[in-house]
Design a protein around this motif. Structure first.
Motif, PDB file in Angstrom:
ATOM      1  N   ILE A  25      85.153  24.290   8.380  1.00 34.49           N
ATOM      2  CA  ILE A  25      84.969  22.933   8.917  1.00 34.49           C
ATOM      3  C   ILE A  25      85.474  22.820  10.366  1.00 34.49           C
ATOM      4  CG2 ILE A  25      84.863  21.682   6.715  1.00 34.49           C
ATOM      5  CD1 ILE A  25      87.731  20.850   7.064  1.00 34.49           C
ATOM      6  N   GLY A  26      85.875  23.947  10.932  1.00 30.22           N
ATOM      7  CA  GLY A  26      86.112  23.971  12.375  1.00 30.22           C
ATOM      8  C   GLY A  26      87.553  24.126  12.830  1.00 30.22           C
ATOM      9  N   LEU A 125      85.251  16.490   0.533  1.00 31.73           N
ATOM     10  CA  LEU A 125      84.234  16.002   1.471  1.00 31.73           C
ATOM     11  C   LEU A 125      84.828  14.938   2.386  1.00 31.73           C
ATOM     12  CD1 LEU A 125      81.066  15.796  -0.830  1.00 31.73           C
ATOM     13  CD2 LEU A 125      81.439  17.354   1.077  1.00 31.73           C
ATOM     14  N   LEU A 126      85.599  14.025   1.791  1.00 33.04           N
ATOM     15  CA  LEU A 126      86.221  12.965   2.599  1.00 33.04           C
ATOM     16  C   LEU A 126      87.174  13.565   3.631  1.00 33.04           C
ATOM     17  CD1 LEU A 126      87.026  10.151   0.011  1.00 33.04           C
ATOM     18  CD2 LEU A 126      85.346  10.107   1.856  1.00 33.04           C
ATOM     19  N   PHE A 127      87.922  14.583   3.186  1.00 31.36           N
ATOM     20  CA  PHE A 127      88.860  15.246   4.101  1.00 31.36           C
ATOM     21  C   PHE A 127      88.087  15.847   5.282  1.00 31.36           C
ATOM     22  CE2 PHE A 127      90.895  19.200   5.492  1.00 31.36           C
ATOM     23  CZ  PHE A 127      92.100  18.698   5.941  1.00 31.36           C
ATOM     24  N   ALA A 128      87.000  16.580   4.970  1.00 35.15           N
ATOM     25  CA  ALA A 128      86.233  17.248   6.024  1.00 35.15           C
ATOM     26  C   ALA A 128      85.579  16.221   6.950  1.00 35.15           C
ATOM     27  CB  ALA A 128      85.178  18.155   5.398  1.00 35.15           C
ATOM     28  N   ARG A 129      85.111  15.107   6.398  1.00 32.17           N
ATOM     29  CA  ARG A 129      84.428  14.091   7.204  1.00 32.17           C
ATOM     30  C   ARG A 129      85.364  13.456   8.238  1.00 32.17           C
ATOM     31  NH1 ARG A 129      79.459  12.369   5.492  1.00 32.17           N
ATOM     32  NH2 ARG A 129      79.336  11.667   7.644  1.00 32.17           N
ATOM     33  N   GLN A 130      86.673  13.436   7.938  1.00 35.17           N
ATOM     34  CA  GLN A 130      87.638  12.889   8.916  1.00 35.17           C
ATOM     35  C   GLN A 130      87.581  13.636  10.234  1.00 35.17           C
ATOM     36  OE1 GLN A 130      91.880  12.645   7.815  1.00 35.17           O
ATOM     37  NE2 GLN A 130      91.157  13.040   5.735  1.00 35.17           N
ATOM     38  N   PHE A 131      87.149  14.905  10.158  1.00 34.50           N
ATOM     39  CA  PHE A 131      87.138  15.732  11.372  1.00 34.50           C
ATOM     40  C   PHE A 131      85.707  15.912  11.891  1.00 34.50           C
ATOM     41  CE2 PHE A 131      90.675  16.759   8.628  1.00 34.50           C
ATOM     42  CZ  PHE A 131      91.717  16.378   9.456  1.00 34.50           C
ATOM     43  N   ALA A 133      83.008  16.629  10.459  1.00 32.12           N
ATOM     44  CA  ALA A 133      82.096  17.626   9.880  1.00 32.12           C
ATOM     45  C   ALA A 133      80.983  16.848   9.175  1.00 32.12           C
ATOM     46  CB  ALA A 133      82.851  18.501   8.879  1.00 32.12           C
ATOM     47  N   SER A 134      79.741  17.279   9.363  1.00 31.53           N
ATOM     48  CA  SER A 134      78.642  16.588   8.674  1.00 31.53           C
ATOM     49  C   SER A 134      78.774  16.844   7.178  1.00 31.53           C
ATOM     50  CB  SER A 134      77.303  17.125   9.168  1.00 31.53           C
ATOM     51  OG  SER A 134      77.209  18.486   8.779  1.00 31.53           O
ATOM     52  N   ALA A 135      78.096  16.041   6.372  1.00 28.75           N
ATOM     53  CA  ALA A 135      78.167  16.224   4.916  1.00 28.75           C
ATOM     54  C   ALA A 135      77.687  17.627   4.558  1.00 28.75           C
ATOM     55  CB  ALA A 135      77.325  15.164   4.221  1.00 28.75           C
ATOM     56  N   PHE A 136      76.645  18.086   5.272  1.00 31.60           N
ATOM     57  CA  PHE A 136      76.103  19.418   4.972  1.00 31.60           C
ATOM     58  C   PHE A 136      77.144  20.502   5.280  1.00 31.60           C
ATOM     59  CE2 PHE A 136      73.939  23.287   6.388  1.00 31.60           C
ATOM     60  CZ  PHE A 136      73.280  23.612   5.211  1.00 31.60           C
ATOM     61  N   LYS A 137      77.774  20.354   6.454  1.00 31.22           N
ATOM     62  CA  LYS A 137      78.783  21.351   6.865  1.00 31.22           C
ATOM     63  C   LYS A 137      79.957  21.355   5.880  1.00 31.22           C
ATOM     64  CE  LYS A 137      81.210  22.845  10.990  1.00 31.22           C
ATOM     65  NZ  LYS A 137      81.562  22.565  12.347  1.00 31.22           N
ATOM     66  N   ALA A 138      80.379  20.165   5.479  1.00 35.77           N
ATOM     67  CA  ALA A 138      81.510  20.063   4.558  1.00 35.77           C
ATOM     68  C   ALA A 138      81.162  20.705   3.213  1.00 35.77           C
ATOM     69  CB  ALA A 138      81.877  18.589   4.357  1.00 35.77           C
ATOM     70  N   PHE A 139      79.952  20.427   2.743  1.00 35.23           N
ATOM     71  CA  PHE A 139      79.550  20.980   1.451  1.00 35.23           C
ATOM     72  C   PHE A 139      79.432  22.514   1.548  1.00 35.23           C
ATOM     73  CE2 PHE A 139      76.471  21.876  -1.969  1.00 35.23           C
ATOM     74  CZ  PHE A 139      77.215  21.362  -3.016  1.00 35.23           C
ATOM     75  N   SER A 140      78.858  22.989   2.664  1.00 29.21           N
ATOM     76  CA  SER A 140      78.732  24.454   2.843  1.00 29.21           C
ATOM     77  C   SER A 140      80.124  25.094   2.886  1.00 29.21           C
ATOM     78  CB  SER A 140      78.033  24.798   4.155  1.00 29.21           C
ATOM     79  OG  SER A 140      76.842  24.124   4.244  1.00 29.21           O
TER      80      SER A 140
END
Ligand code: SF4
Length: 316
Positions: A25-26, A125-131, A133-140
Motif C-alpha cells: 500500500i506504499g 481496507l479502511l486502514f489502507a484507504r486512509q493513505f 490507496a485505491s480500493a483495488f490497490k488495498a484489496f491487492s
C-alpha cells in the motif's frame, strides 16, 4: 512514509503478512534490529516492571525505531480465530505503547476474527484507504500478503524455521546420536535468539532435532487441544498445548522443553497442563523460564543434562 515494524511478539508469526501488506500500500517498511542487551535495557526503562519479558523487549524494539520512522505499526490483535482470543496483552499493546511513547505516531488496525471475514477485510481496507490507496490497490495488497503468509506457513509445516535473518535448520547434527526434542513455547521467545539464549542452535549443535508448534498445522493442534476436558480461550496457548499433545501421543519426540517467560499469566497455567499430560505418557519434560537475567551457562548446563538423560533413555 517510513513505517516501523518492531521485531517482537507476533512479528515472528505474521511478518510476511505485515511486511507485504504495508509495502504494497506504499509504505517503506523498517524492521527493528534483532534483540540485544542494549535493546532489552531500553525496554526495561520504558515498560512497567510487572509486565512479561517479551512485552518489555517489545518496548525496546519500539524505542529503537523512534528516530528512524514516521510511525510504528502495532495492530490490535483481538482474535485470530472465531472461538478464542489472544492474550490480553495483545489487545492493550497499542495503548500501552502509546502511554510510554506519547510522541510516536502509532497505526493500529484491529484484527478481530470474531467479526468474521467481512469485518477483517473491512478493517484492513479502511486502514489502507486512509493513505489514499485505491480500493483495488488495498484489496491487492491483502491478497499479496495472504499469499506470502501461506507460503511462509507451508515452509514451517515442512519443518523449517525461516525467520528473516535467523535461518535455523531444525534437523540436528547427523554426527551425534540424535534425539528428537519438541519445544513448546511462544514464537517470540524461542525464535528470538537473545531471549532464548540461542536455545534452538544449542540443541541442534548437540545432536538434537527440533520441532516447534509452528511446524504443526492448525487442524492438527486444534484436534489435539480439543481432547482437553475444558476449552482453552487463548489461541496461542491452545496451539502450543495441541502441538505438544500431538508430539507426545504420537511418540514423535523423545522429550519436551517447555519455554516460559517470566511474569506470563497464561504460561503458568499451560505448564501444569503439559506436565500432567507428559506424565501420563512417561514423556520427559523440562521447563525453562526466561527472564532478563537468563545466563548462557545456566541454559547450556540444563540443555546438556536434559539431552544426556534423553540419550540414556533412547539408546540404553
Ligand atoms: S502470553 Fe504471556 S508472554 Fe505472551 S504476551 Fe501474554 S503474558 Fe506475555
Amino acid at each position: 512514509m517510513r513505517i516501523g515494524l518492531p521485531r517482537g511478539l507476533l512479528y515472528y508469526k505474521y511478518h510476511p503478512y505485515w511486511e507485504t501488506f504495508l509495502t504494497e500500500i506504499g509504505f517503506e517498511v523498517v524492521v527493528s534490529p534483532p534483540t540485544t542487551r542494549k535493546l532489552l535495557k531500553e525496554g526495561l526503562i520504558h515498560a512497567e516492571s510487572e509486565i512479561c519479558l517479551p512485552v518489555k523487549v517489545f518496548y525496546g524494539h519500539v524505542a529503537s525505531l523512534m528516530e528512524k520512522v514516521d510511525a510504528v505499526f502495532i495492530p490490535r490483535m483481538v482474535s485470530v480465530e472465531g472461538k478464542a482470543y489472544t492474550c490480553p496483552k495483545f489487545l492493550g499493546l497499542p495503548d500501552m505503547i502509546k502511554a510510554a511513547f506519547p510522541n510516536i505516531r502509532i497505526f493500529s488496525p484491529t484484527i478481530n476474527a470474531k467479526k468474521g471475514f467481512k469485518g477483517y477485510y473491512r478493517q484492513l481496507l479502511l486502514f489502507a484507504r486512509q493513505f489514499e490507496a485505491s480500493a483495488f490497490k488495498a484489496f491487492s495488497a491483502i491478497m499479496a500478503a495472504e499469499k506470502n503468509q501461506k507460503q511462509y506457513m507451508a515452509q514451517l509445516y515442512k519443518g523449517i524455521i525461516p525467520v528473516k535473518n535467523n535461518k535455523i535448520p531444525s534437523n540436528g547434527n547427523p554426527n551425534i546420536d540424535s534425539v528428537k526434542v519438541g519445544i513448546a513455547g511462544h514464537a517470540y521467545n524461542i525464535f528470538d535468539d537473545y531471549l532464548s539464549v540461542g536455545l534452538i542452535k544449542k540443541l541442534t549443535d548437540r545432536g538434537a532435532s527440533v520441532v516447534t508448534p509452528e511446524n504443526v498445522p492448525q487442524k492438527t493442534w486444534n484436534k489435539y487441544s480439543s481432547k482437553l476436558p475444558k476449552h482453552l480461550f487463548w489461541t496461542y496457548e491452545k496451539e502450543l498445548i495441541g502441538a505438544s499433545l500431538y508430539w507426545i501421543e504420537e511418540r514423535l519426540i523423545d522429550g519436551l522443553i517447555y519455554v516460559m517467560s517470566f511474569a506470563c499469566g497464561p504460561d503458568s497455567i499451560v505448564q501444569y497442563i503439559l506436565e500432567d499430560e507428559a506424565r501420563k505418557y512417561n514423556m520427559p519434560i523440562m521447563p525453562l523460564i526466561l527472564d532478563e537475567h537468563a545466563g548462557e551457562a545456566g541454559i547450556v548446563t540444563r540443555v546438556e543434562a536434559f539431552l544426556d538423560m534423553l540419550r540414556k533413555k533412547v539408546y540404553a
